[in-house]
Motif scaffolding. Structure first.
Motif, PDB file in Angstrom:
ATOM      1  N   ASP A 261       0.857  -1.183   0.000  1.00 41.45           N
ATOM      2  CA  ASP A 261       0.000   0.000   0.000  1.00 41.45           C
ATOM      3  C   ASP A 261       0.899   1.241   0.000  1.00 41.45           C
ATOM      4  OD1 ASP A 261       0.760   0.716   2.660  1.00 41.45           O
ATOM      5  OD2 ASP A 261      -0.877  -0.464   3.518  1.00 41.45           O
ATOM      6  N   ILE A 262       0.321   2.379  -0.159  1.00 40.88           N
ATOM      7  CA  ILE A 262       1.090   3.608  -0.343  1.00 40.88           C
ATOM      8  C   ILE A 262       1.968   3.923   0.869  1.00 40.88           C
ATOM      9  CG2 ILE A 262      -0.724   5.171   0.432  1.00 40.88           C
ATOM     10  CD1 ILE A 262       1.674   5.860  -2.491  1.00 40.88           C
ATOM     11  N   ASP A 263       1.466   3.677   2.069  1.00 45.83           N
ATOM     12  CA  ASP A 263       2.250   3.964   3.270  1.00 45.83           C
ATOM     13  C   ASP A 263       3.497   3.087   3.351  1.00 45.83           C
ATOM     14  OD1 ASP A 263       0.587   5.994   4.178  1.00 45.83           O
ATOM     15  OD2 ASP A 263      -0.689   4.606   5.297  1.00 45.83           O
ATOM     16  N   GLU A 264       3.351   1.812   3.032  1.00 43.61           N
ATOM     17  CA  GLU A 264       4.510   0.905   3.035  1.00 43.61           C
ATOM     18  C   GLU A 264       5.514   1.316   1.963  1.00 43.61           C
ATOM     19  OE1 GLU A 264       2.797  -3.388   4.420  1.00 43.61           O
ATOM     20  OE2 GLU A 264       2.117  -2.619   2.467  1.00 43.61           O
ATOM     21  N   PHE A 265       5.000   1.637   0.776  1.00 48.49           N
ATOM     22  CA  PHE A 265       5.888   2.057  -0.306  1.00 48.49           C
ATOM     23  C   PHE A 265       6.649   3.321   0.071  1.00 48.49           C
ATOM     24  CE2 PHE A 265       6.834   4.482  -4.131  1.00 48.49           C
ATOM     25  CZ  PHE A 265       7.588   3.557  -4.838  1.00 48.49           C
ATOM     26  N   LEU A 266       5.956   4.290   0.651  1.00 48.49           N
ATOM     27  CA  LEU A 266       6.616   5.531   1.053  1.00 48.49           C
ATOM     28  C   LEU A 266       7.645   5.291   2.150  1.00 48.49           C
ATOM     29  CD1 LEU A 266       3.654   8.068   0.904  1.00 48.49           C
ATOM     30  CD2 LEU A 266       5.548   7.792  -0.725  1.00 48.49           C
ATOM     31  N   GLY A 267       7.412   4.306   2.996  1.00 40.77           N
ATOM     32  CA  GLY A 267       8.399   3.937   4.008  1.00 40.77           C
ATOM     33  C   GLY A 267       9.687   3.440   3.376  1.00 40.77           C
ATOM     34  N   TRP A 268       9.557   2.576   2.369  1.00 42.99           N
ATOM     35  CA  TRP A 268      10.745   2.090   1.660  1.00 42.99           C
ATOM     36  C   TRP A 268      11.438   3.232   0.904  1.00 42.99           C
ATOM     37  CZ3 TRP A 268      13.052  -2.220   2.759  1.00 42.99           C
ATOM     38  CH2 TRP A 268      12.330  -3.276   3.304  1.00 42.99           C
ATOM     39  N   LEU A 269      10.658   4.111   0.319  1.00 47.61           N
ATOM     40  CA  LEU A 269      11.220   5.251  -0.395  1.00 47.61           C
ATOM     41  C   LEU A 269      11.979   6.168   0.560  1.00 47.61           C
ATOM     42  CD1 LEU A 269      11.532   6.746  -3.061  1.00 47.61           C
ATOM     43  CD2 LEU A 269       9.344   7.873  -2.587  1.00 47.61           C
ATOM     44  N   ALA A 270      11.433   6.387   1.737  1.00 44.96           N
ATOM     45  CA  ALA A 270      12.107   7.221   2.735  1.00 44.96           C
ATOM     46  C   ALA A 270      13.440   6.606   3.151  1.00 44.96           C
ATOM     47  CB  ALA A 270      11.209   7.402   3.956  1.00 44.96           C
ATOM     48  N   LYS A 271      13.473   5.298   3.331  1.00 43.40           N
ATOM     49  CA  LYS A 271      14.728   4.615   3.671  1.00 43.40           C
ATOM     50  C   LYS A 271      15.766   4.814   2.570  1.00 43.40           C
ATOM     51  CE  LYS A 271      12.612   0.890   6.411  1.00 43.40           C
ATOM     52  NZ  LYS A 271      11.296   1.487   6.555  1.00 43.40           N
ATOM     53  N   ALA A 272      15.328   4.660   1.322  1.00 43.53           N
ATOM     54  CA  ALA A 272      16.238   4.821   0.188  1.00 43.53           C
ATOM     55  C   ALA A 272      16.765   6.246   0.101  1.00 43.53           C
ATOM     56  CB  ALA A 272      15.531   4.440  -1.113  1.00 43.53           C
ATOM     57  N   ARG A 273      15.906   7.213   0.302  1.00 48.64           N
ATOM     58  CA  ARG A 273      16.345   8.618   0.234  1.00 48.64           C
ATOM     59  C   ARG A 273      17.281   8.975   1.386  1.00 48.64           C
ATOM     60  NH1 ARG A 273      11.151  11.834  -2.293  1.00 48.64           N
ATOM     61  NH2 ARG A 273      11.356  10.870  -4.341  1.00 48.64           N
ATOM     62  N   TYR A 274      17.080   8.355   2.529  1.00 46.41           N
ATOM     63  CA  TYR A 274      17.988   8.568   3.654  1.00 46.41           C
ATOM     64  C   TYR A 274      19.383   8.040   3.307  1.00 46.41           C
ATOM     65  CZ  TYR A 274      20.076   8.239   8.272  1.00 46.41           C
ATOM     66  OH  TYR A 274      20.924   8.371   9.340  1.00 46.41           O
ATOM     67  N   ILE A 275      19.458   6.846   2.754  1.00 44.72           N
ATOM     68  CA  ILE A 275      20.745   6.269   2.350  1.00 44.72           C
ATOM     69  C   ILE A 275      21.381   7.131   1.259  1.00 44.72           C
ATOM     70  CG2 ILE A 275      21.879   4.274   1.293  1.00 44.72           C
ATOM     71  CD1 ILE A 275      20.987   3.836   4.199  1.00 44.72           C
ATOM     72  N   GLN A 276      20.583   7.626   0.334  1.00 46.21           N
ATOM     73  CA  GLN A 276      21.089   8.502  -0.721  1.00 46.21           C
ATOM     74  C   GLN A 276      21.733   9.746  -0.114  1.00 46.21           C
ATOM     75  OE1 GLN A 276      18.035  10.106  -3.288  1.00 46.21           O
ATOM     76  NE2 GLN A 276      19.504  10.543  -4.914  1.00 46.21           N
ATOM     77  N   GLU A 277      21.091  10.336   0.869  1.00 45.23           N
ATOM     78  CA  GLU A 277      21.634  11.530   1.528  1.00 45.23           C
ATOM     79  C   GLU A 277      22.930  11.214   2.272  1.00 45.23           C
ATOM     80  OE1 GLU A 277      22.207  15.358   2.677  1.00 45.23           O
ATOM     81  OE2 GLU A 277      20.743  14.637   1.226  1.00 45.23           O
ATOM     82  N   ILE A 278      22.975  10.085   2.951  1.00 47.19           N
ATOM     83  CA  ILE A 278      24.192   9.683   3.657  1.00 47.19           C
ATOM     84  C   ILE A 278      25.339   9.492   2.667  1.00 47.19           C
ATOM     85  CG2 ILE A 278      25.250   7.827   5.021  1.00 47.19           C
ATOM     86  CD1 ILE A 278      23.350   9.572   6.637  1.00 47.19           C
ATOM     87  N   GLN A 279      25.086   8.821   1.559  1.00 53.04           N
ATOM     88  CA  GLN A 279      26.126   8.621   0.547  1.00 53.04           C
ATOM     89  C   GLN A 279      26.608   9.954  -0.016  1.00 53.04           C
ATOM     90  OE1 GLN A 279      24.554   5.868  -2.347  1.00 53.04           O
ATOM     91  NE2 GLN A 279      25.132   4.089  -1.110  1.00 53.04           N
ATOM     92  N   SER A 280      25.697  10.877  -0.217  1.00 50.53           N
ATOM     93  CA  SER A 280      26.068  12.195  -0.715  1.00 50.53           C
ATOM     94  C   SER A 280      26.972  12.921   0.275  1.00 50.53           C
ATOM     95  CB  SER A 280      24.807  13.020  -0.983  1.00 50.53           C
ATOM     96  OG  SER A 280      25.143  14.331  -1.360  1.00 50.53           O
ATOM     97  N   ARG A 281      26.640  12.856   1.541  1.00 50.81           N
ATOM     98  CA  ARG A 281      27.469  13.514   2.565  1.00 50.81           C
ATOM     99  C   ARG A 281      28.852  12.874   2.657  1.00 50.81           C
ATOM    100  NH1 ARG A 281      23.295  14.841   7.534  1.00 50.81           N
ATOM    101  NH2 ARG A 281      21.803  15.965   6.251  1.00 50.81           N
ATOM    102  N   ILE A 282      28.923  11.559   2.537  1.00 48.78           N
ATOM    103  CA  ILE A 282      30.214  10.868   2.555  1.00 48.78           C
ATOM    104  C   ILE A 282      31.060  11.328   1.376  1.00 48.78           C
ATOM    105  CG2 ILE A 282      31.328   8.615   2.239  1.00 48.78           C
ATOM    106  CD1 ILE A 282      28.966   7.436   3.889  1.00 48.78           C
TER     107      ILE A 282
END
Length: 57
Positions: free
Chosen positions: A22-43
């Motif tokens: 459902d949309i909430d679960e999908f957005l949860g996975w998307l949020a995790k991915a965007r968090y990792i993307q931000e961490i990689q960018s900062r590194i």
């Protein structure tokens, strides 16, 4: 979906039926991915700053 597949490890995604989420679960996975993307960018930014320090002169 591309962000999720790009930034989250395959072992974490194994067995997740993304087409059935459902949309909430999908957005949860998307949020995790965007968090990792931000961490990689900062590194990357920190690595570049360390490799090319600013100098006076």
């Amino acid at each position: 979906m591309l962000e999720i597949m790009t930034f989250l490890p395959p072992a974490l995604l194994e067995g997740i039926p993304f087409e059935e989420l459902d949309i909430d679960e999908f957005l949860g996975w998307l949020a995790k991915a965007r968090y990792i993307q931000e961490i990689q960018s900062r590194i990357t930014q920190q690595g570049i700053a360390n490799a090319f320090p600013e100098t006076d002169g």
